[in-house]
Design a protein around this motif. Structure first.
Motif, PDB file in Angstrom:
ATOM      1  N   SER B   9       0.765  -1.260   0.000  1.00 21.08           N
ATOM      2  CA  SER B   9       0.000   0.000   0.000  1.00 21.08           C
ATOM      3  C   SER B   9       0.797   1.312   0.000  1.00 21.08           C
ATOM      4  CB  SER B   9      -1.062   0.016   1.107  1.00 21.08           C
ATOM      5  OG  SER B   9      -0.522   0.309   2.367  1.00 21.08           O
ATOM      6  N   LYS B  10       2.028   1.313   0.464  1.00 14.87           N
ATOM      7  CA  LYS B  10       2.699   2.618   0.530  1.00 14.87           C
ATOM      8  C   LYS B  10       4.217   2.459   0.623  1.00 14.87           C
ATOM      9  CE  LYS B  10       0.434   5.595   3.014  1.00 14.87           C
ATOM     10  NZ  LYS B  10      -0.148   5.524   4.337  1.00 14.87           N
ATOM     11  N   VAL B  12       7.184   5.118   1.282  1.00 15.16           N
ATOM     12  CA  VAL B  12       7.565   6.500   1.617  1.00 15.16           C
ATOM     13  C   VAL B  12       9.085   6.599   1.550  1.00 15.16           C
ATOM     14  CG1 VAL B  12       7.409   8.344   3.339  1.00 15.16           C
ATOM     15  CG2 VAL B  12       5.668   6.541   3.296  1.00 15.16           C
ATOM     16  N   ALA B  15      14.141  11.997   1.340  1.00 18.83           N
ATOM     17  CA  ALA B  15      15.193  12.673   0.577  1.00 18.83           C
ATOM     18  C   ALA B  15      16.016  13.539   1.526  1.00 18.83           C
ATOM     19  CB  ALA B  15      14.579  13.542  -0.515  1.00 18.83           C
ATOM     20  N   VAL B  42      12.280  15.522   4.493  1.00 21.09           N
ATOM     21  CA  VAL B  42      11.772  15.802   3.143  1.00 21.09           C
ATOM     22  C   VAL B  42      11.339  14.472   2.534  1.00 21.09           C
ATOM     23  CG1 VAL B  42      12.328  16.715   0.870  1.00 21.09           C
ATOM     24  CG2 VAL B  42      13.229  17.840   2.929  1.00 21.09           C
ATOM     25  N   LEU B  43      10.033  14.314   2.353  1.00 21.08           N
ATOM     26  CA  LEU B  43       9.450  13.011   2.029  1.00 21.08           C
ATOM     27  C   LEU B  43       8.853  13.015   0.628  1.00 21.08           C
ATOM     28  CD1 LEU B  43       7.477  12.549   5.392  1.00 21.08           C
ATOM     29  CD2 LEU B  43       9.781  11.745   4.863  1.00 21.08           C
ATOM     30  N   TYR B  44       8.907  11.859  -0.013  1.00 19.35           N
ATOM     31  CA  TYR B  44       8.190  11.672  -1.278  1.00 19.35           C
ATOM     32  C   TYR B  44       7.725  10.228  -1.364  1.00 19.35           C
ATOM     33  CZ  TYR B  44      12.670   9.778  -3.122  1.00 19.35           C
ATOM     34  OH  TYR B  44      13.830   9.058  -3.322  1.00 19.35           O
ATOM     35  N   TYR B  45       6.770  10.004  -2.246  1.00 23.06           N
ATOM     36  CA  TYR B  45       6.271   8.648  -2.454  1.00 23.06           C
ATOM     37  C   TYR B  45       6.781   8.090  -3.771  1.00 23.06           C
ATOM     38  CZ  TYR B  45       2.502   9.634   0.967  1.00 23.06           C
ATOM     39  OH  TYR B  45       1.767   9.945   2.078  1.00 23.06           O
ATOM     40  N   PRO B  47       4.894   5.727  -6.050  1.00 20.99           N
ATOM     41  CA  PRO B  47       3.553   5.119  -6.104  1.00 20.99           C
ATOM     42  C   PRO B  47       3.579   3.711  -6.698  1.00 20.99           C
ATOM     43  CG  PRO B  47       3.811   6.737  -7.843  1.00 20.99           C
ATOM     44  CD  PRO B  47       5.063   6.811  -7.011  1.00 20.99           C
ATOM     45  N   ARG B  48       2.423   3.047  -6.670  1.00 15.96           N
ATOM     46  CA  ARG B  48       2.383   1.598  -6.918  1.00 15.96           C
ATOM     47  C   ARG B  48       2.854   1.203  -8.311  1.00 15.96           C
ATOM     48  NH1 ARG B  48      -4.025   0.005  -7.604  1.00 15.96           N
ATOM     49  NH2 ARG B  48      -4.646   1.817  -8.828  1.00 15.96           N
ATOM     50  N   LYS B 122      10.350  10.862 -10.663  1.00 14.65           N
ATOM     51  CA  LYS B 122      10.315   9.801  -9.649  1.00 14.65           C
ATOM     52  C   LYS B 122       9.249   8.735  -9.881  1.00 14.65           C
ATOM     53  CE  LYS B 122      13.355  11.319  -6.541  1.00 14.65           C
ATOM     54  NZ  LYS B 122      14.669  10.643  -6.525  1.00 14.65           N
ATOM     55  N   ILE B 179       2.389  12.126  11.021  1.00 16.38           N
ATOM     56  CA  ILE B 179       1.728  12.680   9.832  1.00 16.38           C
ATOM     57  C   ILE B 179       0.657  11.698   9.363  1.00 16.38           C
ATOM     58  CG2 ILE B 179       2.046  13.330   7.416  1.00 16.38           C
ATOM     59  CD1 ILE B 179       4.937  14.119   8.134  1.00 16.38           C
ATOM     60  N   MET B 180       1.047  10.430   9.235  1.00 12.72           N
ATOM     61  CA  MET B 180       0.148   9.415   8.683  1.00 12.72           C
ATOM     62  C   MET B 180       0.261   8.132   9.497  1.00 12.72           C
ATOM     63  SD  MET B 180       2.387   8.437   5.310  1.00 12.72           S
ATOM     64  CE  MET B 180       3.127  10.045   5.020  1.00 12.72           C
TER      65      MET B 180
END
Lengths: 260, 222
Positions: B9-10, B12, B15, B42-45, B47-48, B122, B179-180
């Motif tokens: 599902s995720k 994370v 960076a 500094v976060l980014y995803y 995705p699937r 990305k 955050i999540m």
């Protein structure tokens, strides 16, 4: 036809809603309940949520309000299912912040996989449209991957629904009135005609980079008219011919309860 | 999407978590558009559509005109696999929520700016191989003492000691969980060497962490 997911009578159900507001389950059972009944618990309408794409500053007037130049290409960020909640559910305001606002947005739900999709074919890949409220907390903005995850990836801060309207039932998604009320007072009054990058453009753009898949969602940004929201406020985001999405704000402590 | 991905599902990614990179960019980060250095991770995803596996080919990316891009780069990170629902945990407790460790590869376009989310660079299909397996958390005494290496066609190109991360594994889990809410099987790529490694079509890329394994992938397009 409209499609939603609900909990009713202790059962989680996939439902269709016809033009007369009659509810039929995926098993063919007709439910004897009104759409506005408190007996219905509304779930986020996409059953298996995939990647959620959201656009920033995608309305010319909102771009002005935020003191940005309108973008030359779409500003797109990603969210995940932890942010989703349903119609008539709660979203929380973090402790100790100054400014949290709603963002009423048209959402396109992807219905089939595709890559390198042409703009003129794009709506073939859209299962339908719904409404979301892509809350933002301005205090947490930083100039790294802006809008950063701390602003846009929080639990419960993407209410969506209550239902998805079939693409075929919306002849022009860029001619719809878009409004938000806070505690019954009109605070946002716009139209999807002011969108800078429309759904077909964004589908062509994204699918040049990546494969889009069923259950992916594109949240298309919000126009002018954002205000701070506090615990206790009721926010209703409405897009003409799609749906009205109601959210009640609660405090961080009320939202997380024992986990606070 | 790869059916047998190790990610649930995720994914994370963190960076700018290399202290040396932050120091080198300090002057830049005090100027526009950044105006000040980051105060938060500094976060980014990824995705699937990016998720892939050990041994898989990584697609060579196309530009917006449909031509092969000129350059791609790779970074590699320790992947922290969440073991159970993780909501608002303290750094002291954070490692108790880890099921295991793996390796995350991040193939991307060279990154000129950190100002906006980098969808074009990305989110490329198959660009996030994860593997080769998940090593149980109890096999790794101290995740912050590990070293991540990248070799291309057998030649060592990058060495990153996780002791040089700005924020530790436990600190990151704690901050992200505020955050999540994280769920079992979700993965955090906790930090990449600041200098990403240039790759070419057909290159064989091996990302290794002692005790965790070696993640091997080959670039397509050759």
């Amino acid at each position: 036809m409209r499609h939603a997911r609900i909990i009713f009578d202790g059962r989680e159900l996939d439902i269709d809603i016809d033009a007369n507001d009659r509810i039929t389950t995926s098993e063919g059972e007709v439910l004897d309940v009104a759409l506005d009944s408190d007996q219905i618990t509304w779930l986020p309408p996409v059953k298996e949520p995939g990647t959620i794409f959201a656009l920033g500053i995608n309305y010319a007037d909102h771009a002005t309000e935020l003191a940005f130049e309108p973008p030359k290409e779409p500003l797109i960020f990603i969210k995940h299912a932890n942010t989703l909640t349903g119609h008539k559910q709660v979203s929380y305001r973090p402790d100790g912040i100054e400014y949290q606002h709603y963002e009423c947005e048209l959402v396109a739900v992807i219905g089939k996989s595709g890559k390198n999709i042409k703009r003129e074919d794009a709506l073939d890949y859209v299962a339908g449209y719904t409404v979301c409220n892509d809350f933002a907390i301005r205090d947490y903005l930083e100039n790294y991957y802006r809008p950063n995850l701390r602003v846009k990836s929080r639990d419960s801060l993407l209410p969506m629904g209550p239902w998805i309207v079939d693409t075929a039932d919306i002849p022009n998604a860029n001619a719809l009135k878009l409004t938000t009320t806070v505690n019954g007072k009109l605070t946002q009054d716009g139209s999807t005609k002011d969108m800078i990058f429309d759904v077909p453009f964004v589908i062509e753009y994204l699918s040049k980079v990546m494969t889009l898949n069923p259950g992916d969602m594109i949240c298309t940004g919000t126009p002018h008219g954002i205000v701070d929201c506090q615990p206790g406020d009721t926010i209703v985001c409405t897009i003409e011919d799609i749906c009205s999405l109601e959210t009640r704000m609660v405090s961080e402590q009320e939202y997380y309860g024992d986990k606070y | 999407m790869t059916a047998n991905t190790l990610v649930n599902s995720k994914l994370v990614c963190v960076a700018l978590n290399d202290k040396a990179q932050l120091a080198a960019l300090d002057a830049t980060f005090n100027e526009a558009p950044y105006k000040k250095p980051p105060t938060q991770p500094v976060l980014y995803y990824k995705p699937r559509n990016t998720w892939s596996v050990d041994g898989a080919e990584v697609e060579w990316a196309k530009d917006f005109d449909g031509n092969d891009v000129a350059e791609m780069v790779v970074g590699a990170s320790l992947g922290v696999v969440i073991g159970k629902e993780t909501c608002r945990v303290s750094a002291e407790d954070a490692l108790n929520y880890v099921a295991g460790y793996t390796i995350v590869g991040d193939f991307s376009l060279p990154e000129a700016s950190y100002y906006r989310p980098d969808i074009k660079g990305k989110c490329l299909d198959t660009s996030a191989p994860v593997g080769p397996e998940i090593v149980a958390a109890d096999k790794i005494a101290n995740p912050d003492a590990l070293t991540v290496t990248i070799s291309v066609n057998g030649e060592l190109k990058s060495t990153f000691e996780l002791g040089n991360m700005e924020r530790s594994v436990a600190e990151l889990i704690s901050i992200i969980s505020r955050i999540m809410t994280l769920q079992a099987g979700e993965i955090i790529a906790v930090g990449f060497a600041g200098d990403r490694v240039a790759v070419a079509k057909g290159d064989k890329v091996e990302a290794s962490i002692e005790g965790v394994g070696t993640l091997t992938n080959t670039l397509g397009g050759a």
